[in-house]
Write a protein that holds these residues in place. Sequence first.
Motif, short mmCIF file in Angstrom:
data_model
loop_
_atom_site.label_atom_id
_atom_site.label_comp_id
_atom_site.label_asym_id
_atom_site.label_seq_id
_atom_site.Cartn_x
_atom_site.Cartn_y
_atom_site.Cartn_z
N CYS A 12 -64.48 -30.75 59.02
CA CYS A 12 -65.78 -30.66 59.69
C CYS A 12 -66.12 -29.21 60.02
O CYS A 12 -67.24 -28.74 59.76
CB CYS A 12 -65.77 -31.52 60.95
N LEU A 28 -69.25 -26.75 58.55
CA LEU A 28 -70.28 -26.23 59.45
C LEU A 28 -70.33 -24.70 59.50
O LEU A 28 -71.39 -24.12 59.76
CB LEU A 28 -70.07 -26.79 60.86
N TRP A 71 -73.08 -22.68 57.96
CA TRP A 71 -74.40 -22.93 58.54
C TRP A 71 -74.56 -22.18 59.87
O TRP A 71 -75.41 -22.51 60.69
CB TRP A 71 -74.60 -24.43 58.74
N ILE A 105 -72.68 -22.04 62.49
CA ILE A 105 -72.23 -22.74 63.70
C ILE A 105 -71.00 -21.99 64.22
O ILE A 105 -69.99 -21.88 63.52
CB ILE A 105 -71.86 -24.22 63.40
N ILE A 135 -76.38 -29.69 63.66
CA ILE A 135 -75.13 -30.33 63.24
C ILE A 135 -75.40 -31.75 62.74
O ILE A 135 -74.87 -32.17 61.70
CB ILE A 135 -74.12 -30.33 64.41
#
Length: 327
Positions: free
Chosen positions: A119, A123, A126, A128, A261
């Motif tokens: 996960c 992410l 992006w 995050i 998210i």
Amino acid sequence: MKNIAVLMGGYSHEWEISMKSGAVIAENLDSDLYHIYTVAILKEGWYYKDAAGKRHEINKNDFSLSIEGKKVTFDCCYNTIHGTPGEDGILQAMLELLHIPQTSCDYYQSAITFNKRDCIAILKPWNITTAKHMYFNQGDRIDAEVIARNIGLPCFVKANRSGSSFGVSKVYTVQDMDAALENAFAVDNEIIIESFLDGVEVSVGAYQIDKDIKILLPTEIVSENDFFDYEAKYQGKSQEITPARISKEHTNAVQEITRRIYQVLKLKGLARADFIFHNNIPHFIEVNTNPGMSEESIIPQQIKASGGTMKNVFTQIIENTIKQHNS
């Protein structure tokens, strides 16, 4: 009236918490709209227990029940299993093959989000922001001194595929590392080591109806223990303050990151993302796609604080799940 199965239990350490979540969901479903069946998915068997305490086994060939000679099939399953097989994609895949809609993420998204390592890897491109991480499989050579240099101390050692803080330790010294590794590997054969983030911890719930992602008010988590462990989550050793005591700017920021998210991972149903404001920047910790719904849990608090009711939210989610499945 539609037949709704509330799926609870599972095969992991979290099965008892899931049973509590399922009971709360069943109590808050609209009995004027639905026939409600609480279905335990346990290693000992898959079954519905009626009001008289009689067990009716699930037919795994088509996920149906036989009650007094009458076959019962389900219009939708409300999936509140924590851990395997209902949060990691296994049961989702089975239900998809049987063309039975269920309220949680689809099987691929569930498999990704249940694996903290995968996960985080998805992410990061992006933008995050996360803590520093190292990953290990059981049997790998693990050097505590290297971890201390790369990640820093204190740090967290976690089971990679687990929830409710099972297999999690906060490590202050190199000498504490072996015990923490043993604790994590007792839960999963993959572990994640994460740098310590100092700041306010918040959790944000979200769910989607058609194209509208609804973001709930953040909850601030203040643990009486060293971190938000099992005792803090479920045995009253924490304060959970909704809405969180953070600025409007920080509230908007963490809600928008939660929305991103949810979109990037293509989530479905109720989910909850956890963050720590380290140096005033929200750092993503993990996302929970079948969050706890027991009386002690965060999402019910957020639904109430955001002006909704659990009955209305559950109805919206069930009806939208059926609609999307049939479209």
